[in-house]
Design a protein around this motif. Structure first.
Motif, PDB file in Angstrom:
ATOM      1  N   MET A 123       0.866  -1.165   0.000  1.00 34.41           N
ATOM      2  CA  MET A 123       0.000   0.000   0.000  1.00 34.41           C
ATOM      3  C   MET A 123       0.907   1.220   0.000  1.00 34.41           C
ATOM      4  O   MET A 123       1.751   1.371   0.892  1.00 34.41           O
ATOM      5  N   ASP A 124       0.750   2.071  -1.017  1.00 29.96           N
ATOM      6  CA  ASP A 124       1.578   3.271  -1.112  1.00 29.96           C
ATOM      7  C   ASP A 124       0.863   4.324  -1.942  1.00 29.96           C
ATOM      8  O   ASP A 124      -0.334   4.235  -2.179  1.00 29.96           O
ATOM      9  N   VAL A 125       1.585   5.312  -2.379  1.00 26.85           N
ATOM     10  CA  VAL A 125       1.044   6.395  -3.201  1.00 26.85           C
ATOM     11  C   VAL A 125       1.715   6.314  -4.561  1.00 26.85           C
ATOM     12  O   VAL A 125       2.942   6.214  -4.660  1.00 26.85           O
ATOM     13  N   ASN A 126       0.915   6.352  -5.641  1.00 25.61           N
ATOM     14  CA  ASN A 126       1.475   6.231  -6.989  1.00 25.61           C
ATOM     15  C   ASN A 126       2.019   7.566  -7.496  1.00 25.61           C
ATOM     16  O   ASN A 126       1.995   8.578  -6.787  1.00 25.61           O
ATOM     17  N   GLU A 127       2.464   7.574  -8.748  1.00 26.74           N
ATOM     18  CA  GLU A 127       3.080   8.778  -9.340  1.00 26.74           C
ATOM     19  C   GLU A 127       2.109   9.951  -9.474  1.00 26.74           C
ATOM     20  O   GLU A 127       2.526  11.095  -9.611  1.00 26.74           O
ATOM     21  N   ASN A 128       0.803   9.705  -9.421  1.00 26.48           N
ATOM     22  CA  ASN A 128      -0.208  10.770  -9.487  1.00 26.48           C
ATOM     23  C   ASN A 128      -0.654  11.218  -8.097  1.00 26.48           C
ATOM     24  O   ASN A 128      -1.642  11.926  -7.964  1.00 26.48           O
ATOM     25  N   ASP A 129       0.036  10.791  -7.062  1.00 22.31           N
ATOM     26  CA  ASP A 129      -0.283  11.089  -5.663  1.00 22.31           C
ATOM     27  C   ASP A 129      -1.621  10.508  -5.212  1.00 22.31           C
ATOM     28  O   ASP A 129      -2.256  11.017  -4.294  1.00 22.31           O
ATOM     29  N   ASN A 130      -2.043   9.438  -5.857  1.00 25.07           N
ATOM     30  CA  ASN A 130      -3.248   8.718  -5.450  1.00 25.07           C
ATOM     31  C   ASN A 130      -2.844   7.472  -4.666  1.00 25.07           C
ATOM     32  O   ASN A 130      -1.813   6.854  -4.948  1.00 25.07           O
ATOM     33  N   GLY A 131      -3.681   7.096  -3.701  1.00 25.54           N
ATOM     34  CA  GLY A 131      -3.425   5.868  -2.965  1.00 25.54           C
ATOM     35  C   GLY A 131      -3.542   4.657  -3.856  1.00 25.54           C
ATOM     36  O   GLY A 131      -4.335   4.636  -4.801  1.00 25.54           O
ATOM     37  N   GLU A 132      -2.729   3.641  -3.558  1.00 25.31           N
ATOM     38  CA  GLU A 132      -2.715   2.459  -4.404  1.00 25.31           C
ATOM     39  C   GLU A 132      -2.414   1.230  -3.551  1.00 25.31           C
ATOM     40  O   GLU A 132      -1.605   1.291  -2.632  1.00 25.31           O
TER      41      GLU A 132
END
Length: 147
Positions: A123-132
């Protein structure tokens, strides 16, 4: 027992009682508290002399805390890095199975692995600053991503 022997015996007993209850207690109660302790490495051991906690720094100069279980296996660790900090937990075999930390781009990350160390989910934040959330098979191969 002669009077002289009684006087001698009672005097020795009185001195021992005085020392045990008064002198020895006062010495222990006046232990100095250190304002600062500076060391490159501090080891905390259990009653058997086995290391259970290590406070240290790595070659790059970052601090860390490593906690061992009774078997001598690393159970948990907390380390500083260039890009932030990391907390890890291992299973009884010493395999890293959970990590919480900071990525190179200053986002948070939580990783959960299975008992052999293969990634199960991230669980992290992707390149678009969205949770993933990324999910993996027991072999560590990607299954899917949310969203």
């Amino acid at each position: 027992m002669k009077a002289f022997e009684r006087i001698f015996l009672y005097t020795v007993l009185a001195i021992l009682v005085f020392y045990v209850f008064l002198v020895d207690g006062n010495v222990e109660s006046k232990v100095a508290i250190q304002e600062e302790i500076r060391a490159r490495y501090i080891s905390i051991v259990n009653d058997e002399g086995q290391e259970v906690v290590m406070l240290c720094s790595d070659k790059a100069g970052h601090g860390g805390i490593i906690i061992y279980n009774k078997a001598g296996t690393v159970a948990a660790s907390m380390m500083a890095r260039e890009d932030g900090g990391m907390i890890g937990s291992t299973n009884k075999a010493g395999t890293l199975v959970a990590i919480m930390g900071v990525t190179e781009d200053d986002n948070g990350l939580i990783l959960v692995a299975n008992k052999v160390g293969n990634c199960g989910a991230i669980m992290d934040v992707n390149e678009n600053d969205n949770g993933e959330i990324r999910v993996y098979s027991k072999d560590g191969k990607g299954i899917g991503t949310l969203p």
